[in-house]
Design an enzyme around this catalytic site. Structure first.
Site, PDB file in Angstrom:
ATOM      1  N   HIS A 103       0.810  -1.214   0.000  1.00  0.00           N
ATOM      2  CA  HIS A 103       0.000   0.000   0.000  1.00  0.00           C
ATOM      3  C   HIS A 103       0.848   1.270   0.000  1.00  0.00           C
ATOM      4  O   HIS A 103       0.371   2.347  -0.339  1.00  0.00           O
ATOM      5  CB  HIS A 103      -0.981   0.011   1.181  1.00  0.00           C
ATOM      6  CG  HIS A 103      -0.348   0.313   2.505  1.00  0.00           C
ATOM      7  ND1 HIS A 103       0.147  -0.673   3.328  1.00  0.00           N
ATOM      8  CD2 HIS A 103      -0.140   1.485   3.153  1.00  0.00           C
ATOM      9  CE1 HIS A 103       0.624  -0.118   4.439  1.00  0.00           C
ATOM     10  NE2 HIS A 103       0.463   1.191   4.346  1.00  0.00           N
ATOM     11  N   ASP A 133      -0.370  -7.561   1.032  1.00  0.00           N
ATOM     12  CA  ASP A 133       0.122  -6.191   1.206  1.00  0.00           C
ATOM     13  C   ASP A 133       1.653  -6.134   1.227  1.00  0.00           C
ATOM     14  O   ASP A 133       2.264  -5.484   2.080  1.00  0.00           O
ATOM     15  CB  ASP A 133      -0.446  -5.563   2.479  1.00  0.00           C
ATOM     16  CG  ASP A 133      -0.281  -4.046   2.473  1.00  0.00           C
ATOM     17  OD1 ASP A 133      -0.127  -3.469   1.386  1.00  0.00           O
ATOM     18  OD2 ASP A 133      -0.289  -3.435   3.568  1.00  0.00           O
ATOM     19  N   GLY A 206       3.809   5.956   8.156  1.00  0.00           N
ATOM     20  CA  GLY A 206       5.203   6.081   7.717  1.00  0.00           C
ATOM     21  C   GLY A 206       6.037   4.880   8.123  1.00  0.00           C
ATOM     22  O   GLY A 206       7.105   4.638   7.564  1.00  0.00           O
ATOM     23  N   SER A 208       4.934   1.773   7.847  1.00  0.00           N
ATOM     24  CA  SER A 208       4.592   0.650   6.974  1.00  0.00           C
ATOM     25  C   SER A 208       5.741   0.279   6.048  1.00  0.00           C
ATOM     26  O   SER A 208       6.366   1.155   5.427  1.00  0.00           O
ATOM     27  CB  SER A 208       3.370   1.001   6.118  1.00  0.00           C
ATOM     28  OG  SER A 208       2.187   0.803   6.838  1.00  0.00           O
TER      29      SER A 208
END
Length: 262
Positions: A103, A133, A206, A208
């Protein structure tokens, strides 16, 4: 009864001193003889035990959070998209391949990477797995030297973990906590993800794509989301990561969707 009637010696003062001197010499001789026997080669007397040498206190020491941060630091990557959104990544192979959350890069547009040594580079999407993801990126320019993280490790409830990333633009931030649960399900903006690691090390938007590491500094997961009961992107003490085994499963082609909250 017969009685001894032979001559008897009477000791005067000089005689007494002579006997005492002779006794003293005899005692000294005996002492010398005993010492000589004790020191003689091949003596069978039991020697005193040597002091035990204790093992170095750092021989098998579990690395501290500071140690883990120093080791993983050269492998962590700051990701910035053309629209200004931020994320994190980790170098996962000798060729510089960067592993991150899908993402982070799914909205498309130019991808810019910054490595720990200050090297900046454009990147392209090598693979994407929207279902988990996860995405991998190929940098155009590599830092020197390339330092890939060590992947794999132990995942157990209660085990210590460390997260490193770029929360709220504060690059190369480190936090620590424990694994709170495994095989968790988390609803996100891009759907519901399953099989996740739940942890309580602080992460925020941030973070991720950044690595989640075990107590030995091995990457056990890729951070992808937080529980957000207030819908305000604030950390509520619950973060989620894709296990590294699932992350390495990969996918083909860029995905779409906005992705989880962070």
């Amino acid at each position: 009864m017969a009685r001894w009637s032979g001559p008897r010696t009477v000791l005067g003062p000089r005689g007494t001193l002579g006997v005492l001197a002779a006794c003293g010499v005899l005692v000294v001789a005996l002492v010398v003889a005993v010492v000589a026997l004790a020191l003689r080669p091949g003596d069978n007397s039991e020697a005193l035990p040597s002091p035990a040498v204790s093992a170095s206190p750092t021989a098998n020491r579990t690395p501290s959070v500071a140690d883990i941060y120093q080791r993983i630091g050269p492998s962590v990557v700051v990701i910035q998209m053309a629209d200004g959104s931020l994320g994190s990544g980790v170098i996962a192979a000798d060729d510089g391949t960067v592993l991150t959350a899908n993402h982070v890069i799914a909205d498309g547009g130019a991808i810019s990477l910054r490595f720990a040594d200050g090297t900046t580079s454009a990147a392209t999407v090598a693979s994407a797995d929207p279902k988990n993801d996860i995405a991998t990126l190929t940098p155009a320019t590599l830092p020197q030297p390339v330092v890939p993280a060590t992947l794999g490790g132990q995942v157990e409830v209660g085990g210590e973990v460390v997260a490193v990333g770029n929360p709220l633009g504060l690059d190369y931030s480190v936090s620590s906590g424990v694994i709170s649960g495994v095989d968790r399900t988390a609803p996100t903006d891009s759907g519901t993800f399953t099989g996740l690691i739940q942890f309580d090390a602080s992460v925020n938007p941030g973070s991720s794509g950044g690595p989640l590491l075990d107590a030995n500094g091995l990457v056990v997961g890729i951070v992808v989301s937080i529980a957000d009961p207030g819908h305000d992107d604030a950390f509520a003490g619950i973060g989620f990561a894709v296990p590294i085994g699932s992350a390495l499963g990969g996918g083909n082609g860029p995905g779409d969707g906005r992705g989880p909250q962070i």
